[in-house]
Design a protein around this motif. Sequence first.
Motif, PDB file in Angstrom:
ATOM      1  N   ILE A  92     -33.131  11.577  -4.498  1.00  0.00           N
ATOM      2  CA  ILE A  92     -33.316  12.894  -3.775  1.00  0.00           C
ATOM      3  C   ILE A  92     -32.639  13.802  -4.995  1.00  0.00           C
ATOM      4  CG2 ILE A  92     -32.934  14.152  -1.781  1.00  0.00           C
ATOM      5  CD1 ILE A  92     -33.137  11.482  -0.115  1.00  0.00           C
ATOM      6  N   SER A 181     -37.284  22.487   2.104  1.00  0.00           N
ATOM      7  CA  SER A 181     -37.223  21.202   1.227  1.00  0.00           C
ATOM      8  C   SER A 181     -35.991  20.801   1.631  1.00  0.00           C
ATOM      9  CB  SER A 181     -37.129  21.823  -0.188  1.00  0.00           C
ATOM     10  OG  SER A 181     -38.367  22.558  -0.547  1.00  0.00           O
ATOM     11  N   GLY A 185     -35.955  16.754   2.533  1.00  0.00           N
ATOM     12  CA  GLY A 185     -35.280  15.758   1.905  1.00  0.00           C
ATOM     13  C   GLY A 185     -34.213  14.856   2.733  1.00  0.00           C
ATOM     14  N   TYR A 211     -42.494  14.915   1.435  1.00  0.00           N
ATOM     15  CA  TYR A 211     -41.225  14.855   0.630  1.00  0.00           C
ATOM     16  C   TYR A 211     -41.629  14.944  -0.872  1.00  0.00           C
ATOM     17  CZ  TYR A 211     -37.752  12.335  -2.182  1.00  0.00           C
ATOM     18  OH  TYR A 211     -36.862  12.390  -2.939  1.00  0.00           O
ATOM     19  N   ARG A 215     -39.912  17.946  -2.942  1.00  0.00           N
ATOM     20  CA  ARG A 215     -39.081  17.671  -4.139  1.00  0.00           C
ATOM     21  C   ARG A 215     -39.347  18.479  -5.266  1.00  0.00           C
ATOM     22  NH1 ARG A 215     -38.369  13.367  -7.930  1.00  0.00           N
ATOM     23  NH2 ARG A 215     -36.093  12.679  -8.213  1.00  0.00           N
TER      24      ARG A 215
END
Length: 272
Positions: A92, A181, A185, A211, A215
């Motif tokens: 991540i 975002s 995450g 996701y 990302r």
Amino acid sequence: MTTTTLQPKPEMAPRIPPSIGRFPLGVLPDFRRNPLALYVGAMQEHREVVRMRFGPRYSYAVFHPDLVKHILVDNNKNYIRNRVGNELLKQIIGLNLLTSDGDFWLRQRRLMQPAFHRQRIAGFGSLITASTAAMLARWDQLPAGEYVDIAHEMMQTTLQVVGQALFSVDLLNDSSGLGRSIEVGAAYFAYRLARLFTPPLWVPTKLHREYKATRAAVFHLVPDMIAERRKLLAKQELAGENPPSTHAQYDMLDLLLEARYEDTGQPMSDEQ
């Protein structure tokens, strides 16, 4: 003749941490249902340290401040980060001070230490206090008996603090989508951490698609923010402005861009 074997003092004798959680799932259902209640209950019952079973894996929860200091300060070289959770976190946020160990971690730590000097980060305290006070004031306006989603409220307050402290931006009302975002995450991390088995990321579930999209957005937005800040700092340095006149105080991005390695005098790369 009588032989007496000397026993160590009780406070010096090694103690095996108690275990909680039965085969096969252990405390995993409790963790998924209410992780805060799980850890608070474990702390109240066991006080110092406890071993928790999470399916086929075990995790140690350390509560006593002396033991925490022993692990994080006095003997930190003897301990590494949790492999499963840390590998997931690397996916991540990448390899950095939060996810590294050993020599790489030590070099990063020395690089960033001036940025975390007490006097330099003291100003962030007022930001945290103000954000918390605003949250509590908002709760005071709710009707009697109104339910509050604590997880949502804490995420909103965290985004407000993080946005201002890191980038001097309002992530709650940011049109770039950076705040969203971060939320996605965090949700993905919690989802993976609370389950024994999850489909690979290439399986096109709704969460996986969201996701991967967010990302990719972060890996596009943050470098742009860093590049713009570098240009601003360079321009202000030429003009003799210090600290930057666009901020009431340095944010963390300013502090990290100023950091230099002791041995080379070089700054961090944008990726770092």
